[in-house]
Design an enzyme around this catalytic site. Structure first.
Site, PDB file in Angstrom:
ATOM      1  N   TRP A  59      11.075   7.358   2.198  1.00  0.00           N
ATOM      2  CA  TRP A  59      10.960   7.882   3.561  1.00  0.00           C
ATOM      3  C   TRP A  59      11.789   7.069   4.552  1.00  0.00           C
ATOM      4  O   TRP A  59      11.787   7.345   5.738  1.00  0.00           O
ATOM      5  CB  TRP A  59       9.497   7.947   4.007  1.00  0.00           C
ATOM      6  N   ARG A  60      12.469   6.046   4.060  1.00  0.00           N
ATOM      7  CA  ARG A  60      13.337   5.291   4.960  1.00  0.00           C
ATOM      8  C   ARG A  60      14.797   5.708   4.797  1.00  0.00           C
ATOM      9  O   ARG A  60      15.668   5.177   5.465  1.00  0.00           O
ATOM     10  CB  ARG A  60      13.206   3.788   4.679  1.00  0.00           C
ATOM     11  N   GLU A  63       3.390   8.625   6.461  1.00  0.00           N
ATOM     12  CA  GLU A  63       2.332   7.871   7.144  1.00  0.00           C
ATOM     13  C   GLU A  63       0.947   8.401   6.791  1.00  0.00           C
ATOM     14  O   GLU A  63      -0.002   7.636   6.641  1.00  0.00           O
ATOM     15  CB  GLU A  63       2.541   7.883   8.661  1.00  0.00           C
ATOM     16  N   THR A  70      -3.623   3.835   1.347  1.00  0.00           N
ATOM     17  CA  THR A  70      -3.024   4.061   0.041  1.00  0.00           C
ATOM     18  C   THR A  70      -1.762   3.206  -0.109  1.00  0.00           C
ATOM     19  O   THR A  70      -1.009   3.061   0.847  1.00  0.00           O
ATOM     20  CB  THR A  70      -2.672   5.557  -0.126  1.00  0.00           C
ATOM     21  N   LEU A 114      -4.482  11.639  -4.942  1.00  0.00           N
ATOM     22  CA  LEU A 114      -4.216  10.734  -3.823  1.00  0.00           C
ATOM     23  C   LEU A 114      -5.488  10.330  -3.074  1.00  0.00           C
ATOM     24  O   LEU A 114      -5.550   9.283  -2.450  1.00  0.00           O
ATOM     25  CB  LEU A 114      -3.254  11.375  -2.814  1.00  0.00           C
ATOM     26  N   GLY A 115      -6.493  11.208  -3.137  1.00  0.00           N
ATOM     27  CA  GLY A 115      -7.745  10.893  -2.454  1.00  0.00           C
ATOM     28  C   GLY A 115      -7.765  11.255  -0.980  1.00  0.00           C
ATOM     29  O   GLY A 115      -6.757  11.649  -0.413  1.00  0.00           O
ATOM     30  N   TYR A 148      -2.957   4.921  15.096  1.00  0.00           N
ATOM     31  CA  TYR A 148      -1.979   4.284  14.210  1.00  0.00           C
ATOM     32  C   TYR A 148      -0.824   5.229  13.883  1.00  0.00           C
ATOM     33  O   TYR A 148       0.351   4.890  14.070  1.00  0.00           O
ATOM     34  CB  TYR A 148      -2.620   3.794  12.894  1.00  0.00           C
ATOM     35  N   ASP A 159      -2.228  -1.199  12.096  1.00  0.00           N
ATOM     36  CA  ASP A 159      -2.963  -0.907  10.872  1.00  0.00           C
ATOM     37  C   ASP A 159      -3.558  -2.209  10.335  1.00  0.00           C
ATOM     38  O   ASP A 159      -3.520  -3.245  11.013  1.00  0.00           O
ATOM     39  CB  ASP A 159      -2.028  -0.266   9.842  1.00  0.00           C
ATOM     40  N   CYS A 213       2.482 -11.783   4.039  1.00  0.00           N
ATOM     41  CA  CYS A 213       1.167 -12.172   4.558  1.00  0.00           C
ATOM     42  C   CYS A 213       0.118 -11.275   3.904  1.00  0.00           C
ATOM     43  O   CYS A 213      -0.585 -10.525   4.563  1.00  0.00           O
ATOM     44  CB  CYS A 213       1.163 -12.021   6.080  1.00  0.00           C
ATOM     45  N   CYS A 257       3.522 -18.097   2.485  1.00  0.00           N
ATOM     46  CA  CYS A 257       3.986 -18.679   3.742  1.00  0.00           C
ATOM     47  C   CYS A 257       5.397 -19.261   3.630  1.00  0.00           C
ATOM     48  O   CYS A 257       6.131 -19.331   4.609  1.00  0.00           O
ATOM     49  CB  CYS A 257       3.004 -19.738   4.218  1.00  0.00           C
ATOM     50  N   CYS A 263       2.944 -20.072  13.064  1.00  0.00           N
ATOM     51  CA  CYS A 263       1.705 -19.381  12.697  1.00  0.00           C
ATOM     52  C   CYS A 263       0.555 -20.386  12.735  1.00  0.00           C
ATOM     53  O   CYS A 263       0.525 -21.351  11.972  1.00  0.00           O
ATOM     54  CB  CYS A 263       1.831 -18.777  11.305  1.00  0.00           C
TER      55      CYS A 263
END
Length: 385
Positions: A56-57, A69, A75, A112-113, A152, A170, A224, A232, A241
């Site tokens: 999707w990019r 999205e 998911t 997919l749920g 979101y 998110d 992260c 890190c 951070c």
DNA sequence: AATACGGGGTC
DNA sequence: GACCCAGTATT
């Protein structure tokens, strides 16, 4: 506000060396002062150099952003990839989605749920066709008003597809920002999410909001990380951070403990008429709404009780065999299932109009049967000959 | 503010 | 087995 960090002006690394670690870590003012100015250019630079290649990019298409999205809600990226490709191939635009038959839609989503996601998306597609000429509106508020699009997703579509400067908060963003600012607020609270949106809206760059939002999410997904130690060493904002500085990444983010799921016993009936197996449509509302299932009842039935249930379905049982128990865990319920394989007289199979007798091939093609029944679906026979 | 709503991955 | 996840709608 008095402690605001000056905005970034030249090379981020040099800049950070010059002003950051000590000053930032010591004065524990408010979140936006930790975040402002410096975090944004650092993570954006990192994102542009490290972002994953995702289907999707490939191109900027608001419909693709929308579909991805919605699929990505709760998911993982890896799970979504094949579904996304298939979905946009079959349904390339909002008009195609709006007119897609329910059965086909459910097949495209099978596995997919959270099936309401796709039902809502289709309802929204109808609105898009009827009110916006088939194109997703270029407005955060209008996006929000569409079914299945909350703050979101509206933020993600608006910023990524249309370059509108709104946050997309998110679980990743909540985790990343909580750690950077060392916030111990409960990220499960709606109020905390609201505050986060407000904070980010103030510090996000207006020239590349999509990259900013995706940078936070990508950082959360890749560096992260939610379970296990965050990496890190690979983090572009390691030096500022607070959670890393104070070695509190294991304590943050703080989440309220969740309720235990309830346990439900069920008995699943694999009813076979020669080569075919009985399936039926689930109710339109509630758990697994509108999907197909093997007939099943509440409770753990004995073989005798199972036979009675089958007789009540206006079928004539000829043979019964107990199958192995199985378990399926939903987020809020745990099914402990026992199964029976039951052969019935084929003369009687057309008396019950609610049942569909199908072979495996036919059901694979036409009927979406959720994973919860997987342990018993395998007893369906391949082909009617 | 709490609950309903899937499924699969990780530790 | 416990926990996590690119959340939203309903109650």
């Amino acid at each position: 506000m008095e402690n605001r960090i000056p905005v970034y002006q030249d090379d981020p690394d040099t800049y950070m060396e010059n002003i950051c670690s000590d000053k930032v870590s010591q004065n524990g003012s408010e979140n936006s002062s930790v975040l402002s100015g410096i975090v944004s250019p650092l993570i954006i630079k990192w994102y542009r150099e490290n972002k994953r290649i995702l289907p999707w990019r490939d191109q900027n298409n608001a419909y693709y952003t929308w579909v991805s999205e919605i699929m990505l809600q709760q998911t993982r990226v890896e799970a979504v990839k094949p579904y996304f490709i298939r979905f946009i191939t079959e349904l390339p635009d909002p008009a195609a989605l709006a007119s897609c038959p329910e059965k086909k839609l459910m097949k495209l989503w099978e596995g997919l749920g959270y099936y309401n996601r796709v039902r809502n998306m289709q309802a929204a597609a109808c609105t898009v066709v009827e009110e916006y000429g088939g194109k997703l509106p270029e407005s955060y508020e209008k996006l929000m008003s569409l079914k299945g699009i909350g703050s979101y997703t509206a933020g993600a579509i608006a910023s990524i597809a249309y370059g509108i400067a709104v946050p997309a908060v998110d679980g990743n963003v909540l985790r990343v920002v909580s750690r950077i600012t060392e916030s111990r607020e409960d990220i499960m609270k709606q109020s905390v999410r609201k505050k986060m949106e407000q904070t980010l809206k103030e510090i996000m760059p207006s020239d590349c909001p999509g990259d900013f939002n995706q940078a936070l999410m990508e950082l959360g997904a890749v560096v992260c990380v939610p379970n296990g130690q965050p990496k890190c060493g690979e983090c572009p904002v390691q030096k500022l951070c607070r959670a890393h500085l104070h070695d509190t990444t294991e304590e943050i983010p703080v989440k309220a403990p969740k309720k235990a799921r309830r346990i439900e016993n069920r008995t699943v009936l694999v009813i076979q008429d020669g080569e075919r197996t009985a399936i039926q449509k689930r109710p339109d509302k509630g758990l697994l709404a509108g999907l197909y299932e093997l007939p099943n009842v509440k409770g753990t039935l004995s073989a005798e009780e199972a036979v009675k249930v089958v007789e009540k379905m206006k079928l004539e049982p000829l043979y019964i065999e107990e199958l192995e128990p199985a378990k399926h865990i939903f987020s809020h319920i745990e099914w402990r299932m026992t199964g029976y394989l039951i052969r019935v007289s084929s003369l009687e199979t057309n008396r019950n109009s609610k049942l569909i007798f199908a072979d495996k091939k036919q059901s694979d093609r036409q009927y979406a049967i959720p994973a919860a029944f997987g342990a018993y679906v395998k007893y369906m026979k391949e082909e009617t000959r």
